[in-house]
Design a protein around this motif. Structure first.
Motif, PDB file in Angstrom:
ATOM      1  N   ARG A  99      -5.086  -0.428  -9.948  1.00 34.30           N
ATOM      2  CA  ARG A  99      -5.363  -0.837  -8.379  1.00 34.30           C
ATOM      3  C   ARG A  99      -6.764  -1.126  -8.547  1.00 34.30           C
ATOM      4  O   ARG A  99      -7.123  -1.565  -7.086  1.00 34.30           O
ATOM      5  CB  ARG A  99      -5.043   0.318  -7.721  1.00 34.30           C
ATOM      6  N   GLY A 100      -7.517  -1.391  -9.482  1.00 34.54           N
ATOM      7  CA  GLY A 100      -8.922  -1.861  -9.271  1.00 34.54           C
ATOM      8  C   GLY A 100      -9.987  -0.611  -9.943  1.00 34.54           C
ATOM      9  O   GLY A 100      -9.827  -0.429 -11.251  1.00 34.54           O
ATOM     10  N   LEU A 109     -13.004  -1.771  -0.707  1.00 32.96           N
ATOM     11  CA  LEU A 109     -12.790  -2.367  -1.949  1.00 32.96           C
ATOM     12  C   LEU A 109     -12.804  -3.803  -1.886  1.00 32.96           C
ATOM     13  O   LEU A 109     -13.382  -4.364  -2.908  1.00 32.96           O
ATOM     14  CB  LEU A 109     -11.350  -2.081  -2.363  1.00 32.96           C
ATOM     15  N   ALA A 121     -14.734  -6.006  -4.643  1.00 35.42           N
ATOM     16  CA  ALA A 121     -13.721  -7.044  -5.570  1.00 35.42           C
ATOM     17  C   ALA A 121     -13.534  -8.388  -4.879  1.00 35.42           C
ATOM     18  O   ALA A 121     -12.885  -9.404  -5.776  1.00 35.42           O
ATOM     19  CB  ALA A 121     -12.615  -6.137  -5.710  1.00 35.42           C
ATOM     20  N   GLU A 172      -6.322  -6.853  -2.873  1.00 36.87           N
ATOM     21  CA  GLU A 172      -5.321  -6.067  -3.952  1.00 36.87           C
ATOM     22  C   GLU A 172      -6.299  -4.943  -3.882  1.00 36.87           C
ATOM     23  O   GLU A 172      -7.274  -4.644  -3.983  1.00 36.87           O
ATOM     24  CB  GLU A 172      -5.365  -6.940  -5.038  1.00 36.87           C
ATOM     25  N   GLY A 173      -5.379  -3.940  -4.338  1.00 35.13           N
ATOM     26  CA  GLY A 173      -5.870  -2.439  -4.779  1.00 35.13           C
ATOM     27  C   GLY A 173      -5.432  -1.549  -3.798  1.00 35.13           C
ATOM     28  O   GLY A 173      -5.029  -1.711  -2.414  1.00 35.13           O
TER      29      GLY A 173
END
Length: 174
Positions: free
Chosen positions: A148-149, A164, A168, A172-173
């Motif tokens: 998930r990261g 996040l 990033a 997503e994540g």
């Protein structure tokens, strides 16, 4: 260090055991694995970590963690982490070893083991249990990369939240 200079070798991981580079002969040589197991068991090596004080090498494998001592070619199984697929290893602070597995992160100091896993009830837990890589930076922050990261365990006394997507640049994540 004296062993490394004398033999001028490096160790590499592999799907079929362990090999080391012999600079004098300019080739890789298989390291005999005496793991106390049956001969038909192949050592599947996922990760390696050299212990700075002793020069011993931790070997993360499919289902076990081993300590290999190159000076005398001896092996020792670290039974505290049995039945975990060791995917990555990192040196933490004060002799701690961080172990990334398919079952979360283990913090191992030779005497005790602490286990960290994803818990959906706790937004500050790991975001995923399958840890592909783990890293401890110079400030002793722990970075764990997963499906998930990544998750960060901050060593700072100040509490702060960083989303996040800020790091990033994606939604997503977790």
């Amino acid at each position: 260090e004296p062993y490394r200079r004398q033999r001028q070798m490096c160790i590499r991981d592999s799907y079929n055991g362990l090999a080391r580079w012999d600079a004098a002969r300019e080739r890789f040589e298989r390291v005999p694995a005496d793991m106390g197991a049956n001969d038909d068991k192949t050592l599947f090596v996922n990760s390696l970590l050299e212990l700075p004080d002793s020069g011993d090498i931790l070997i993360g494998s499919h289902g076990s963690l081993y300590e290999y001592t190159p000076r005398n070619e001896t092996w020792r199984k670290v039974s505290a982490l049995d039945d975990n697929n060791i995917k990555s290893l990192a040196a933490g602070d004060e002799g701690h070893i961080l172990v990334g597995t398919e079952n979360g992160v283990f913090d191992f100091d030779g005497d005790s083991v602490r286990h960290y896993r994803h818990d959906s009830r706790n937004e500050l837990s790991l975001s995923d249990n399958e840890i592909w890589c783990i890293y401890s930076d110079r400030d002793h922050n722990i970075w764990a990369g997963h499906e998930r990261g990544f998750s960060i365990a901050s060593n700072s006394n100040a509490i702060r939240t960083v989303k996040l997507d800020t790091l990033a640049h994606t939604g997503e994540g977790n």
